[in-house]
Structure formats: structure tokens, C-alpha cells
Design an enzyme around this catalytic site. Structure first.
Site, PDB file in Angstrom:
ATOM      1  N   GLY A 150       0.942  -1.059  -0.020  1.00 39.52           N
ATOM      2  CA  GLY A 150       0.076  -0.140   0.103  1.00 39.52           C
ATOM      3  C   GLY A 150       1.029   1.253   0.016  1.00 39.52           C
ATOM      4  O   GLY A 150       1.912   1.362   0.356  1.00 39.52           O
ATOM      5  N   CYS A 151       0.088   2.197  -0.244  1.00 40.28           N
ATOM      6  CA  CYS A 151       1.169   3.485  -0.574  1.00 40.28           C
ATOM      7  C   CYS A 151       1.732   4.071   0.771  1.00 40.28           C
ATOM      8  O   CYS A 151       2.763   4.220   1.159  1.00 40.28           O
ATOM      9  CB  CYS A 151       0.029   4.664  -1.056  1.00 40.28           C
ATOM     10  SG  CYS A 151      -1.267   5.143  -0.401  1.00 40.28           S
ATOM     11  N   TYR A 152       0.709   4.021   1.965  1.00 42.06           N
ATOM     12  CA  TYR A 152       1.096   4.558   3.182  1.00 42.06           C
ATOM     13  C   TYR A 152       1.999   3.541   3.731  1.00 42.06           C
ATOM     14  O   TYR A 152       3.201   4.014   4.063  1.00 42.06           O
ATOM     15  CB  TYR A 152      -0.136   4.691   4.084  1.00 42.06           C
ATOM     16  CG  TYR A 152      -1.022   5.945   3.977  1.00 42.06           C
ATOM     17  CD1 TYR A 152      -0.533   7.278   4.001  1.00 42.06           C
ATOM     18  CD2 TYR A 152      -2.241   5.893   3.559  1.00 42.06           C
ATOM     19  CE1 TYR A 152      -1.364   8.255   3.708  1.00 42.06           C
ATOM     20  CE2 TYR A 152      -3.139   7.009   3.548  1.00 42.06           C
ATOM     21  CZ  TYR A 152      -2.616   8.239   3.597  1.00 42.06           C
ATOM     22  OH  TYR A 152      -3.464   9.157   3.559  1.00 42.06           O
TER      23      TYR A 152
ATOM     24  N   THR B 289       4.219   1.984   2.444  1.00 37.88           N
ATOM     25  CA  THR B 289       5.495   2.068   1.728  1.00 37.88           C
ATOM     26  C   THR B 289       6.482   3.292   2.345  1.00 37.88           C
ATOM     27  O   THR B 289       7.624   2.851   2.789  1.00 37.88           O
ATOM     28  CB  THR B 289       5.403   2.291   0.375  1.00 37.88           C
ATOM     29  OG1 THR B 289       4.627   1.213  -0.479  1.00 37.88           O
ATOM     30  CG2 THR B 289       6.726   2.631  -0.397  1.00 37.88           C
TER      31      THR B 289
ATOM     32  N   ILE C 225       7.022  10.214  -0.321  1.00 39.65           N
ATOM     33  CA  ILE C 225       6.639   9.522  -1.571  1.00 39.65           C
ATOM     34  C   ILE C 225       5.872  10.199  -2.564  1.00 39.65           C
ATOM     35  O   ILE C 225       5.059  11.037  -1.953  1.00 39.65           O
ATOM     36  CB  ILE C 225       6.453   7.868  -1.539  1.00 39.65           C
ATOM     37  CG1 ILE C 225       5.255   7.683  -0.801  1.00 39.65           C
ATOM     38  CG2 ILE C 225       7.356   7.356  -0.409  1.00 39.65           C
ATOM     39  CD1 ILE C 225       4.791   6.340  -0.833  1.00 39.65           C
TER      40      ILE C 225
END
Lengths: 327, 327, 327, 327
Positions: free
Chosen positions: D136-138, D140, D298
Site C-alpha cells: 500500500g502507499c502509506y 511503503t 513519496i
């Protein structure tokens, strides 16, 4: 030392199509209005939901639950095409109506003619009207900017008037569409409805004709990455090189509470959340034929929609035209 | 299966005025360029400071520490008025120069005439030039949009061409000013340099004349709440009602790597960070006299400044015109 | 039917440092205030310039031209370090003073102690004060959010309270800086004053101690790409797993006109242009040790600066605390 | 003088769920990738529509028209819940798969275990994997920030780690919702998924356990008025007051091409459109118990989704891990 005293008789008003941007703005203005009292706020898709407007909680009811007799005044912010039927129902139920849709505006092909609520130009027709057609947002800015020139015969007969205008995204309504999502609009700018075929064009052309003008308008709207506001940038060929063009507007609009003729180009931030149009006019240099630049800025949800609707409703109710409106 | 092989001889290049928006963009493009190699990046106010451009750290040196002999090619992104002196110095030191300032552009009153680097219109003059005047950002978009019509004699002789254009705030430079602060620009939109007196007007008029046009341009720029990008909205009276207006541009710009003729109105997001101009042309309906809408979009820092400067420098260096440029 | 009648005795007030964001907001609030009347608005750098606030034109005069005797109440929105001297001068001239700078706030090392104008916590000290230290914007949101927990002994003694907060750019002042320009802030977000060394930390720690708390605060502010508003996201270890945490705030702040305890996480748009703090508290799941999330949102220029200053001044003048303040 | 020569064998790859933000980013990265060649881009709702990605026109086909055998590698950017079935189909058809959905991520309850593609932590498991679960983005950003501390035993055992994070709106997907429209997001900021119940929490907790940590995470996400980017602001109690905290990350991530340990707090603009995580760590002052601030930034669509997916696919295909990725 000052002393104020006044009596307030409340007038019940209803809003149809209350959940869109214009409808919400209407609810908020009514909530803060000294005389109008919100009898109902109807919204189909958002029935049962509540919003908070100026410290008042407003719950949307289903259109079929509306009792039109509850309101002496009805505002319809329903979509174009849907509005007319409800306007007639409300009128038949005895209410007076301000229709914010295009259905009854000039140039839109309606069989019926009702006064056009561009208040500063048609004020004397509003007070007694049963139904008023509230102008479109772009026409409000553009027609108030052009009317003094056209009326005075100063716009070059037969000339083409070029209007490049830009609007914040609330002008496109509250229905979610991919093109209106934040990530699509931020850092972007584009023209739309191009080719001089925007549905506001007949409204503008009809009013220009009614003012005695025979001009062609080229109208190119753009979508701005802002929430609110319209700026119209207008180039008008004129019959003569005017010494002091601003005086044309100052004289035509003397005493108007919601029109400001300004010496600097107006910015959206000067007009948002206010029921005003700000107009700036200037001679154009470096041209062989004389022409003017006229800039007009409004808040598309205020003077361009809900604010002007309240302005008209105030007149219809015999109230001070400025009541409840942020100038 | 594909096979690539090439030899690279690096060319040292220098940037004057490297700390502004155009200067930084130049440094970033040079850092990613296969042949150009950054010899120096000079900036007066920010001397000693470092920035990171495409993974390369670039440290600004003081102008007085520049050794102009270190560079075969010099880009000047110095302010108007300051640039010319440094352009001459760099040329005298043996470098070839692309001047991004207005100092040597047509219509700006310079005694000296150097090729105008609107590459697609003047390509054959660039290759051998010692010094090239890189066009202004607005003129790049507007002249590339107008040139095919004017050259073909299709723009109505003597007519007034109305240009309403909007630019992101990087077009106003990197020097902090109250009007350019975030809280002043967000949610706003306004016209500036109004009255047809913008300093880019003589540049545009001179080039239109050089293309055989005798038209008057009315140019009204606006400040957009976006970082980058220019959209020009142009209304041109034409001699005849063209069946397929886009074909005029498609033929004129056939094979051009950085010009895209598109079927839908271009948006800023289509062009930012790319060295292209996107052009859309369409007939205007509802007019008695035929006219076209032409829309042109560029990134003001790329095709409108640093990208076009690299494009010109590529030609001057005998490289592929597209080298190092994001199309 | 309702009837209103009131008498108005105007109180002349002055603003020092009127050209910054807080100063302008003060001028606008005073222009719309039923009792306060703007006697002077002083600004050093912008002396002689005019702004338009709520329909009133305000011209900034030079500080040396201020006649402090003209005002019964003075607001100082001067920079930290500069303000104290003027506060003393105004007091010596007989005025009562609200100081919006940090100079006299707790924890800032001033020799002198004046009441701290976090109105809801210190109301009884304000009415008779000659000088009031108006709180910082972040401390206003964070202390109003923490006070009920700390006072009730519910925040775990000795625990570290983690505060991540984000502010719009008007919080950084009106002086142009490269980092605050539109093109630098749009589409960005970053922490600043990191490492728990922000100058608002001593103010918060001192007040927490005065409320009987011994907690450590970790405070990390961020710069948001918005003009106005602060959201504080606070994690507080608590002594016990509370069944209904919101009730702590509801009881502590019952009847407070400018504090709203809400059931959903507050958004900046709920509070901008309003003199309120909106607080939401919720138990945190998936933890071994009980802790609460407390969210607090304010408009940094209203409840975080000018609005709270007016709130305090109303008390000092014996007026209704809410007078002239948008709730 | 430099000389390059290389041979390119193209690998056909397919994208499922290509019309969302992550899917589009994948298509754009694949279009620019030296080895991957887009075999198909499937999208249900937008079947038949075309987009332009890095100069390539991509037409979405209907999922039922996909021939999974056409691709050696398949990326699934389908919604959570829908993806797993297609991942299995693609695998059964002989393709290797990178699944960008949550379906196979740790902590999401899948029966099947596949390598977790947080590349820098699990690189040795990726090369031979048939299927990889892209993080997932968070997670990462947050896990790459926390891993070195946890692995080294420096995060205080049993402590609560406070994570306040903010994401641009593309993190919420491309499906139009009222809350994601421009006029609702601009000038706003709010927390969401509050109460420590975000669906990324189990993924983070599971990985922290797998690294030997026993910490509790409090995770509060916020919606930023930007299109792209995530900033995580992390407060970690540590076992000791570290002299030079950054060295922990510098050593752990030495030589990593996509991790940058920076001396200043990272901003979104430093990372957008790049496949990197930027990490800054600093001791916190004014606390009785030692703790660190760790900031991680990011691009949610790059290192947080499509970029990391390509990074994993590069390893699976035996290519250079950095191929086709903007660092």
C-alpha cells in the site's frame, strides 16, 4: 449614539433543488435573511441528508414530500428542463417563484414570457411578477458590463464583441464528474463549450437585441482551478475614442447598491461571497479602430445565482432590495 | 531486437541568471541533456546556494566568478535590460549565445538585429547564428498559433485579432512580491498589463508584419492560480468560412516534432513539462462575419523559455533539434 | 414578530501593525463591529496605502503619525520583539491593549506578567486587564483541545502527547519570501520548525503546567497549500479507556459560544472565516494502552489571532463577548 | 567520449484495472520502459476509451476481451476484493503477476502467502516469485521509515509509534465522489479513517512484527489539497538518545537507488513523479524520554504504487531494478 427599531414579519420560503451549489447558497442566504424563513429545502438525491448553513441545520426533504402551500415564495434551483414543471406547480399553489434554471430565460424557447431578473436592468418588472427568470451566471456579468455601452449607442453597430470568460468549478454543478475532481482540475486551465455554441449565448443575444443592440457576441468560457467566481474579459469596438470610458458605467449605474465601477482590474477575490458585480472599463491602446476593454467580475453563486435570486425575491416581497445580501 | 550505438562529444555550456524559474529549468534540461554539459550556473542574489536538478546538484556561482571562455554555448536568462551586456561579453569571449531576455527580440528597440528563435518559423536562420533572441512566452504560443493563417492570407486583412491569454505564476519570475504569494493567488484570477500595453505586444506585432500581416492585436493577459502553463484564446476574423480550418495548421506544421494540432481544446495539463505547443482551431458559429477560434497551449518555462532555448541551441550546435527535450 | 432596539456608544480603537494578515483581519472585523470604531491603522512599510475591508476603505498611516490618545483600545499586531515597546507606550497613553505578538505570552521570557487571552480558559482575568497577551494560533487550537483532559486528570501523567499540526500560509505572515510564493507552495506539503523547537512550544508547556499537567508535548507543524486554517491532530495517552470521550469536552465547554464539539472529524472549511474552534475526540482502536485522538480546527486569523483579540477586547470593554464575531 | 550499445528483447506485459490513477501511471511507465511492451490495458468502465501516455495512445479494452496468454507479466490495479480472482487467472495462464491491490498483502486475511514487494526489505524474495503483493502507499512510506530503527532494536520495545500522514487526492482513486471534487477539496484539509482503523494498519503491524518489532502504531491519515504525494510524520520513542540518528538509515539503506536520506525535511515536490522515498530523521528536543522524528515522503502513485510495481517486475524479469523508473 444611534437607535434602531424595526418589526419583522417573517415570510416562509421554499427551495427546490436545494442540494446543488446554488441551492445550498440559497439555503445559507435564507438562513441569515431577516425576513425570509426557510419552510422547506427539497432535494431528490440527497433526501434525508443534513447540511449546516450559517449555524442552521438544514435537512433536505424529498420533492414528493414538499407542501408547496407552505411557502409564499419558492426558489427553484432544479436542473434545466426539470425546473419548469415545478415552477408552474408552485405558482399554481399560490406561491411567487424565482426560477434559477434556464427554462424561462429569454432565448431558451419557452412559450411563456416572464420577467428576466437581471435586476439592475429590469427592476420595474420584478416587483409585481408572479414568476421571475433568474439570469445565468455568465450573462449576469457580461450583460451588466455591456448594457450601458449598448444602450448609449456607443458600441459600434454590427460589430463583433469578443468575450473570453473564466469560471470556477462550482459553475459546473455539484454532480460528481471525472473532469471536476480535484486531481483533474488543479494546476489546469482549459476552454470548454467552444465554437460559440454555449447555451448562455441565446440569452445574451436576446437581451442585447432588447437593449437595441445588433452586435454579434463571440463567447469562449474557460474552467478555472478555483471554487467560485467569474471574470469576463470583453473587447468592444466603439463608435468613438472615449475620453473617460468609466463615466459611461458610473452614470448608468449611479446609486446601484450591487454594482461597483473600479479603477483597477477586478480580481475574483474582490467579489467572492458578495452579491456584486465589479466592472472596469479602459480604452485599448495600439489599435487603428477604437475599442474598449471591459472587465466584469462576479461570484457565480451570489450575483450569478442565489444572491441575485434573493435580490429579486426581496423586490417581489416589497422588501429593501439589499436585505440579507452581503455587498 | 534493436541495437543502439552512439558516440558523445560533450559541449560545455553556461547559464547566466540561473536562479530564476527559466534559469533553473535550463539547468535541469542541461543536466539531462546527452551532449550539453553544465560548465557554470551564475546567479547574483543566490550565489553560493545549491539546488538539485534531475539528480544533479548545481551550485550557483557569482557572475564575477564566471569564466565565459569555459563555455562554447551560453544561455542568458538575465533580466531584461541587464542581459544585453552579458550577451555581448559572452559573444566576444567566443561563445555562441541564446538570449532568453527581451533585449534583442524584434520590436524591443535594439540597435542590433539577431535571428529570432521562434524555431519553427525561423529555423534556417538559427544554425549559423552567433546570437539568437529566444522569444517571449506569450509570443511563442500566439505567433505559432497565428502564423499559418497570416502566411496563407486567410486572416482578414486589417482586422483586429483578439487574444485573451492566461499564464501560471512562474511567468512572473522568482523574485518574491506580495501579489505572487500563495495566499494572494490561490482562488483568484485577474487580468494584468491591461489596455493593450503589455511589453510582448511590439514583439508580436513586428513578427506579424514580417509574415505579411497588417492586423491589429488586442492582447489581454491574465494571472492563473497555477504554477506553469499558458493558454491563449484567439479570435481571428477570416476571409472566408473555411471548411476544415485545422488543415491549415496541419499542412503548415507537417512533420514538426514540437507542434501538435489537436481535435479537442488543449488543457494546460496536456503541455506542462513538455516542449510542445498544442493548437486547436475551430469555426465560430452564430456570427455574421466568419471568424475562427484558435487555442494554443504551452508550458511557459519549456516551449515558452528554456525548452525552446535548448531547441535553438541544439540547432546552433548541429545536433538533432529534439535532443534532450521532452516532447 | 420581533422587536429590536439598542443604543450604541462607539469606542475608538487603533491597530498597530495593520498591514499584515492579522492586522488586516482586525481592521475588517473592526469595520463590521457594532461598537468599535477604527481610530487609526498604522503600518510602517505600507504607510499611505489603502485597502478595502468589508466595504470600508482603510488607509495605513505611519507609526510615527499615530496619536495613541485617540484610542481607548489598541490592538498590536506588530512583529514579535517589536510589539512590547508599543504595547507599553499605548498603555502609558491610557489605552487598554490586546497584544497579538508573542512578547507577553507565557513562556516567552517577559519580565512582566499579563493575563493570557485564551478566553475560554482565562475569562475572569480578561475583563479588568489593562493588557492582554493574545495566544498564538497553534496554542489556541491545541490548548483548547487539551485543557479539559488535563484539568480532569484524564491525560496519563508524565506521558508524551504527540501533536502534528498543519497551517495555511497566512500563518507565516505577509512578508514576501521565496518559500511562500504560489509556485513554491501549490501542490506541496512539508514539515517545518522540526525537532520540537517551535517557538510556540514554551507557551503550550507553560499553560499545560498551569492547568496541573506534567506532560511532554511533541509538536510538529506543517505548511499546507491553503490560505487559512489550522488542523491539530493530537494523540493523548489516557488513564483509562473512556466510554464516551466527547462528553469530557461537552461538559467542560458547555455554553461556550465559540467552541463546537463535533461528531465527525472537523475540516478547515468548517471553521474558516469563523471565530470558533471545532473539536472532535475519539478512542483509538488497536492499541494496548488507552489513548485518544483529539482533532482541533480553527481559522488561524480568526480564533487563532484577530477574532480572539476582538473576543478579548469585547470583554475588556464590558460588551457581549460575541459582538462582531462570526460564529 | 562515451559509447553505449545494448540489445533489447521486449517483454509483453498487461495491465488490468488500467483506467484508475495507478493503472494510468503503470501504462505511462510501461510506455517509456526500455523492455516492457504494453500487450493490453483493460478497464471495465472505460472500455473503448483512449488516453495519451508519454506520447503513446493507449486504448482500454474490456476485461472479457483480454487474452491473458498475450502477456508474460501482468499488473493488476483492480479494486481490492476484485483483484485476487484475476491474479489467479493470470497466474494460471502462465503470467507472472504484480498485484497492486490489498488482496494478498500481509494482514489482509488471504489464505495464500506471496512475497510482499516492499522491494528494499524483501528484494531476495522477489526475483523468483510468481506473484508479488505490491505494498500500500502509506505502508511503503511508513515501513521504509521505520524498518531500520526496528531492525536495529532502537525503537523502544512495546512503545506506541505515532504516525500522522497526509496524502494527495489521487490516493483516493479515480471514481468520482462528491468529497473529491475540486470545489470540496481546495482550501481544505481533514483527517479521515480516524480512530486507528485504516485498512493499511494490519499491513503495517504485520510487517513490523516480521521485522521483530512489538510496537503499537497509531495511524491518522489526512486528505491534502494536492494531486499527488504522501508525507508521513512519525514520532518514535527510542531506547537511547542517539547522537547521529540519520546514520541508522544511511547504513541500512547504503547503495539503495530509490532511497534518499536527507538533511532537511522532505517536501512533496521533492518526490513527485519520482520512484523514491525521501527520509529525514532527527532527535526531538524538550522531552524527558528520548524520541525521534522521522519524516518520509513519496509519490503515492510512483514508489507508493506503479513505480514500485515496475521495480518489482524488473527484478522478476531479471532486469536492472531501476530500469524505466525516474529516480
Amino acid at each position: 449614539m444611534q437607535c434602531y427599531a424595526f418589526l419583522v414579519h417573517k415570510i416562509p420560503v421554499g427551495v427546490l433543488g436545494a442540494s446543488g451549489y446554488a441551492g445550498r447558497e440559497l439555503c445559507a442566504l435564507i438562513a441569515a435573511h431577516p425576513v425570509f424563513d426557510l419552510a422547506f429545502a427539497a432535494a431528490n438525491a440527497q433526501r434525508g441528508q443534513s447540511i449546516r448553513a450559517r449555524g442552521h441545520d438544514i435537512t433536505f426533504i424529498a420533492p414528493e414530500d414538499v407542501n408547496l402551500e407552505d411557502a409564499e415564495m419558492v426558489f427553484s434551483a432544479l436542473p434545466h428542463g426539470t425546473s419548469l414543471e415545478w415552477v408552474c406547480r408552485a405558482r399554481d399553489a399560490g406561491a411567487r417563484v424565482v426560477d434559477l434554471s434556464a427554462d424561462l430565460r429569454p432565448g431558451n424557447g419557452a412559450n411563456e414570457t416572464v420577467p428576466y431578473g437581471l435586476t439592475e436592468l429590469t427592476r420595474e418588472q420584478i416587483g409585481d411578477a408572479r414568476v421571475v427568470a433568474n439570469p445565468g451566471c455568465y450573462p449576469t456579468a457580461i450583460l451588466l458590463a455591456l448594457a450601458p455601452l449598448v444602450t448609449a449607442g456607443l458600441a459600434l453597430p454590427g460589430a463583433t464583441i469578443s468575450v473570453s470568460a473564466a469560471s470556477g468549478v462550482t459553475g459546473a454543478g455539484f454532480t460528481p464528474k471525472p473532469d471536476l475532481m480535484f486531481a483533474e482540475v488543479v494546476e489546469d486551465f482549459r476552454a470548454y463549450a467552444i465554437g460559440n455554441e454555449h447555451r448562455h449565448l441565446p440569452e445574451m443575444n436576446t437581451v442585447i437585441r432588447s437593449l437595441g443592440g445588433d452586435h454579434d457576441i463571440v463567447f469562449t468560457p474557460h474552467l478555472l482551478p478555483v471554487a467560485r467566481g467569474i471574470l469576463a474579459t470583453i473587447i468592444v469596438p466603439v463608435v468613438d475614442s472615449l475620453e473617460n470610458p468609466a463615466s459611461v458605467w458610473r452614470e448608468a449605474y449611479e446609486g446601484e447598491p450591487f454594482i461597483e465601477i473600479v479603477d483597477e482590474p477586478p480580481a475574483l477575490r474582490d467579489v467572492v461571497h458578495r452579491n456584486v458585480v465589479m466592472i472596469h472599463a479602459r480604452r485599448l491602446a495600439n489599435l487603428r479602430e477604437p475599442a474598449l476593454l471591459v472587465l466584469a467580475a462576479i461570484d457565480n453563486l451570489m450575483k450569478g445565482a442565489a444572491g441575485q435570486a434573493i435580490q429579486n425575491a426581496n423586490l417581489m416581497a416589497g422588501l429593501d432590495e439589499t436585505m440579507g445580501l452581503p455587498a
